[in-house]
Design an enzyme around this catalytic site. Structure first.
Site, mmCIF file in Angstrom:
data_model
loop_
_atom_site.group_PDB
_atom_site.id
_atom_site.type_symbol
_atom_site.label_atom_id
_atom_site.label_comp_id
_atom_site.label_asym_id
_atom_site.label_seq_id
_atom_site.Cartn_x
_atom_site.Cartn_y
_atom_site.Cartn_z
ATOM 1 N N LYS A 1 -17.484 0.156 6.314
ATOM 2 C CA LYS A 1 -18.060 -0.820 5.390
ATOM 3 C C LYS A 1 -19.576 -0.636 5.236
ATOM 4 O O LYS A 1 -20.113 -0.760 4.137
ATOM 5 C CB LYS A 1 -17.739 -2.232 5.868
ATOM 6 C CG LYS A 1 -18.039 -3.274 4.806
ATOM 7 C CD LYS A 1 -17.434 -4.617 5.156
ATOM 8 C CE LYS A 1 -17.650 -5.604 4.020
ATOM 9 N NZ LYS A 1 -17.095 -6.930 4.350
ATOM 10 N N MET B 1 24.737 7.932 1.312
ATOM 11 C CA MET B 1 24.698 9.247 1.933
ATOM 12 C C MET B 1 24.995 9.152 3.426
ATOM 13 O O MET B 1 25.628 10.047 3.992
ATOM 14 C CB MET B 1 23.331 9.911 1.686
ATOM 15 C CG MET B 1 23.271 11.360 2.107
ATOM 16 S SD MET B 1 24.533 12.369 1.294
ATOM 17 C CE MET B 1 23.629 12.975 -0.128
ATOM 18 N N GLU C 1 0.811 -1.224 0.000
ATOM 19 C CA GLU C 1 0.000 0.000 0.000
ATOM 20 C C GLU C 1 0.845 1.275 0.000
ATOM 21 O O GLU C 1 0.426 2.306 -0.515
ATOM 22 C CB GLU C 1 -0.956 0.011 1.195
ATOM 23 C CG GLU C 1 -2.096 -0.999 1.080
ATOM 24 C CD GLU C 1 -1.743 -2.349 1.677
ATOM 25 O OE1 GLU C 1 -0.563 -2.585 1.998
ATOM 26 O OE2 GLU C 1 -2.670 -3.176 1.832
ATOM 27 N N PHE D 1 -11.720 -6.179 14.430
ATOM 28 C CA PHE D 1 -10.693 -6.763 13.574
ATOM 29 C C PHE D 1 -10.316 -5.775 12.458
ATOM 30 O O PHE D 1 -11.161 -5.231 11.772
ATOM 31 C CB PHE D 1 -11.198 -8.075 12.957
ATOM 32 C CG PHE D 1 -10.202 -8.689 12.014
ATOM 33 C CD1 PHE D 1 -8.959 -9.112 12.465
ATOM 34 C CD2 PHE D 1 -10.489 -8.816 10.661
ATOM 35 C CE1 PHE D 1 -8.021 -9.654 11.595
ATOM 36 C CE2 PHE D 1 -9.559 -9.360 9.777
ATOM 37 C CZ PHE D 1 -8.323 -9.772 10.254
ATOM 38 N N GLN D 2 -9.041 -5.542 12.297
ATOM 39 C CA GLN D 2 -8.495 -4.621 11.299
ATOM 40 C C GLN D 2 -9.057 -3.218 11.435
ATOM 41 O O GLN D 2 -9.319 -2.538 10.447
ATOM 42 C CB GLN D 2 -8.703 -5.170 9.879
ATOM 43 C CG GLN D 2 -7.892 -6.453 9.675
ATOM 44 C CD GLN D 2 -7.709 -6.820 8.222
ATOM 45 O OE1 GLN D 2 -8.584 -6.576 7.395
ATOM 46 N NE2 GLN D 2 -6.576 -7.419 7.913
HETATM 47 C C1 LIG Z 1 12.781 5.450 4.730
HETATM 48 C C2 LIG Z 1 14.089 6.054 5.027
HETATM 49 N N1 LIG Z 1 14.888 5.508 5.965
HETATM 50 C C3 LIG Z 1 16.095 6.061 6.236
HETATM 51 C C4 LIG Z 1 16.517 7.186 5.590
HETATM 52 C C5 LIG Z 1 17.872 7.810 5.926
HETATM 53 N N2 LIG Z 1 18.745 7.785 4.755
HETATM 54 C C6 LIG Z 1 18.920 8.857 3.965
HETATM 55 S S1 LIG Z 1 19.925 8.570 2.687
HETATM 56 C C7 LIG Z 1 20.184 6.982 3.157
HETATM 57 C C8 LIG Z 1 21.079 6.078 2.374
HETATM 58 C C9 LIG Z 1 20.486 5.698 1.088
HETATM 59 O O1 LIG Z 1 21.264 4.664 0.554
HETATM 60 P P1 LIG Z 1 21.101 4.213 -0.961
HETATM 61 O O2 LIG Z 1 19.672 4.040 -1.287
HETATM 62 O O3 LIG Z 1 21.984 3.055 -1.197
HETATM 63 O O4 LIG Z 1 21.556 5.470 -1.775
HETATM 64 P P2 LIG Z 1 22.974 6.190 -1.953
HETATM 65 O O5 LIG Z 1 23.063 7.262 -0.933
HETATM 66 O O6 LIG Z 1 24.042 5.144 -1.772
HETATM 67 O O7 LIG Z 1 22.902 6.723 -3.326
HETATM 68 C C10 LIG Z 1 19.482 6.711 4.326
HETATM 69 C C11 LIG Z 1 19.510 5.422 5.038
HETATM 70 C C12 LIG Z 1 15.627 7.736 4.645
HETATM 71 N N3 LIG Z 1 15.922 8.852 3.975
HETATM 72 N N4 LIG Z 1 14.442 7.156 4.366
#
Ligand SMILES: Cc1ncc(C[n+]2csc(CCOP(=O)(O)OP(=O)(O)O)c2C)c(N)n1
Lengths: 160, 564
Positions: free
Chosen positions: B161, B477, B49, B111-112
């Protein structure tokens, strides 16, 4: 600075939590909040006492206005208005102090609304200053319980 | 004739012109699914979803029309929350319909059952619990109106519902009347005049354009405005494409990973014209030192955006497109050549900044693949004319830096919430909006795994969506921040186990391609672009410890960029 904001809202379930959620979610503080239906049953009025610098108050009024269920926001602090609050005080009494407590209540045009062998319950209405004053005077007798309505406020009508 | 709630729902959506619903069924919404079985609306079955909301969001960003979601109660509803919050932060019109337990059971821990109206109150523009089938047609009308008007945003409608099975004689309102909601579209003429006078007295003006330009459809007007005054333009992440990235007046993106010239220009300008932007902390850096010498004009449809983070000198509440038109009318026939002369020095200064530091990387053909190189090649091979979505992290920033967007609604990214897992389902939604266009999700190997299950959706609907994974084996990052600010202690940022993305694609019935060497990059992209009947995953093994520059450390002023 302290502001009294009057908010007209749709009289629907969930509106109070929208407003309360806005304040908590954005870290605005609420000192008191009163809400009840107005002369139009589809509209409720909230009176909110809050505080913050000008920028925060501006955000509060704008954010309130942004809620779909908020019809009108008036910052009463900027206009002539009347504020009232009601308080119910349960004051401890003895045979020696009863007369004095009664006198104080009288001076503030308070009413005794409940009596027990050891206490009076006093109802007082007024602006903040008056409420604070009677509380100070009654404190030495022992305030056992206290409940305040929070402020309600209304703008003064133009005199001409 | 009496109709059930479920029938009214379908009719109301048809009246709104809805073509696609992104959804996932369950007990509470079965009455609607029963009607959908032979209704003239396409239901797109996603695999989670959250992805339904991102797909509807991507559809909305790419098309300018509202996206529509339908899910069941309880877990179906709670799974939408991240998608809704993502759309909310970026002001995207999405209408989410959730099933709910029958009204007599609400509040009984049935439920749900989940209080989704309570849960989503702070991340929707507005939400509704429909308690009576008589209100249904009106509420749906209002929901679409609220989602798409003023500052757009997601609206949720919770459907018990019994409301779907009860019947009534429906009345479909032709217009919406809400006494508490009346967005201001037209800017105040006095304010616009004052702003123009201020601009014409400035010598170092700068336009700072945000997502509001795209949302209002005001790109043409912005271009005319900037050209008429000859004022340079910098864009936020959300504003990319709102002004042509290849235009001589474009300074590129500003902020944390903005260009040197854009950040220097903000720091030195004497008049900042903020248009449909909101002074986000990733844009301003240290707020006290943001545009310290500038008088600020701010055009925005949302009064709460004005003077929220930065005190502005001339606020103009209104729709960007309409306000810019008023500016243009005011300047009509005026000879501004004198003003243009006054700006020459400023343009020279900007030219110097541009020469002093360009966005750059070095791709050695015998070395490792540079992620920037991949993005640049995608840009070239698509002739800058693709819809690009992104995940979050380095991939997102390199996409923003190295793909120049000349048109609005081409760059779809989770700017405000920064939601990993956004890009792929958003690409699916965008592909539905524009079946003939090339749609590419520029992804990281971390983010793509957050909604990888949507490969099945893309295969099922034969969508030629492309995913370019900049595979660095890291949550890149996060690793970059740890490198710069935590002594290279790479805590939990190394992805030690990852799937073989090529085989994974194949397992779903999609195409998987891989590039290990620089010379393989172009052939892989070319091959991917030639595939028109199914999704493609491109797995680019890139230099693992490449970082995104320039970078303004969080909380530092924009002038303190780390340049490499
Ligand atoms: C849902 C979610 N969880 C955690 C983060 C924190 N976060 C920001 S950038 C990142 C790393 C992303 O890694 P990747 O997708 O491999 O991309 P890259 O930076 O290597 O291009 C994280 C964990 C986020 N932005 N969103």
């Amino acid at each position: 600075m302290r502001h009294t904001i009057s908010v007209l809202v749709d009289n629907e379930f969930g509106v109070l939590s929208r407003v309360a959620g806005l304040f908590s979610g954005r870290g605005f503080n609420i000192e008191s909040l009163c809400v009840a239906e107005t002369q139009d049953p589809t509209v409720s009025r909230m009176t909110i006492v809050t505080s913050g610098d000008d920028q925060i108050i501006e955000q509060i009024t704008k954010q309130l206005n942004k809620l779909i269920n908020v019809i009108k926001v008036i910052d009463l602090t900027e206009t002539e208005h009347i504020e009232r609050e009601m308080v119910l005080l349960k004051v401890g009494t003895t045979s020696e102090t009863r007369a004095e407590v009664l006198r104080i209540a009288d001076i503030f045009r308070g009413r005794i609304v409940d009596v027990s062998p050891t206490s009076y319950t006093i109802e007082v209405t007024g602006d903040e200053e008056k409420i604070e004053a009677i509380m100070t005077l009654l404190k030495p007798f022992g305030i056992k319980e206290l409940v305040r309505t929070g402020k309600v406020a209304i703008a003064r009508s133009p005199k001409k | 004739m009496k109709r059930t709630g479920a029938q009214i729902f379908i009719e109301a959506l048809l009246r709104e012109g809805v073509k696609y619903i992104f959804g996932y069924p369950g007990g509470a919404v079965l009455p609607i699914y029963n009607e959908l079985f032979d209704a003239p609306i396409n239901h797109i079955l996603v695999r989670h979803e959250q992805a339904a909301v991102h797909a509807a969001d991507g559809y909305a960003r790419a098309s300018g029309k509202p996206g529509v979601v339908l899910v069941t109660s309880g877990p179906g509803a709670t799974n939408t929350v991240t998608g809704i919050a993502t759309a909310y932060m970026d002001s995207i019109p999405v209408v989410v319909f959730t099933g709910q337990v029958p009204t007599p059971l609400i509040g009984n821990d049935a439920f749900q059952e989940a209080d989704i109206v309570g849960i989503t109150r702070p991340c929707t523009k507005h939400n509704y619990l429909v308690k009576d089938v008589k209100d249904l047609a009106r509420i749906i009308k209002e929901a679409f109106y609220i989602a798409t008007s003023g500052r757009p945003g997601p609206v949720l409608v919770d459907l018990p519902k019994d409301v779907l099975t009860n019947s009534t004689e429906p009345r479909y309102p032709s217009e919406v009347k809400l006494r508490g909601y009346n967005p201001t579209y037209k800017g105040h003429p006095k304010q616009i005049e004052k702003a123009l006078n201020l601009i014409l007295r400035s010598r170092r003006p700068l336009i700072y354009a945000g997502g509001g330009v795209v949302l209002s459809g005001g790109s043409e007007e912005l271009r005319a405005f900037a050209e008429k005054l000859n004022i340079p333009v910098t864009m936020t992440l959300m504003g990319l494409g709102g002004f042509p990235g290849t235009h001589p007046l474009s300074l590129g993106m500003l902020g944390m990973h903005g260009t040197y010239r854009a950040n220097m220009a903000v720091t030195h300008c004497d008049c900042l014209i903020a248009i449909g932007s909101r002074f986000d902390d990733r844009v301003t850096g240290k707020i006290e030192e943001f545009a310290p010498h500038a008088k600020i004009v701010h055009v925005d449809i949302d009064p709460t955006s004005i003077s929220k983070n930065v005190q502005v000198d001339i606020p103009i509440v209104g729709d960007v497109k309409l306000v810019l038109r008023d500016f243009l009318r005011l300047m009509e026939g005026r000879d501004l050549s004198h003003y243009h002369k006054e700006l020459e020095e400023w343009h020279q200064q900007i030219e110097e900044w541009k020469r002093a530091h360009r966005m750059a990387y070095q791709q050695k053909m015998r070395g490792k693949i540079k992620p920037q190189y991949v993005v640049e090649k995608i840009y070239e091979l698509t002739r800058g004319d693709a819809i690009i979505t992104t995940e979050v992290g380095q991939n997102q920033m390199w996409a923003a830096q190295y793909y120049l967007f000349d048109k609005p609604r081409r760059f779809l990214t989770s700017g405000g919430l920064g939601t990993m897992g956004y890009g792929f389902p958003a690409a699916i939604g965008a592909q539905f909006a524009h079946p003939e266009m090339t749609v590419i999700d520029i992804a990281g190997d971390g983010s793509i795994q957050m909604n990888i299950q949507e490969l099945a959706t893309a295969v099922q609907y034969r969508l030629p969506v492309k995913v370019a994974i900049l595979n660095n084996g890291f949550l890149g990052m996060v690793r970059q921040w740890q490198e710069l600010f935590y002594d290279k202690r790479y805590s939990a940022s190394c992805i030690q186990v990852a799937p073989d993305f090529v085989k994974l694609a194949q397992a779903y019935g999609a195409v998987g391609l891989r590039a290990m060497k620089p010379r393989e990059v172009v052939p892989v992209i070319e091959k991917a672009l030639s595939i028109k009947d199914r999704p493609v995953i491109m797995d680019f093994h890139v230099d693992r410890e490449e970082s995104v520059y320039p970078m303004v450390p969080a909380g530092a002023p924009l002038s303190k960029m780390l340049l490499v």
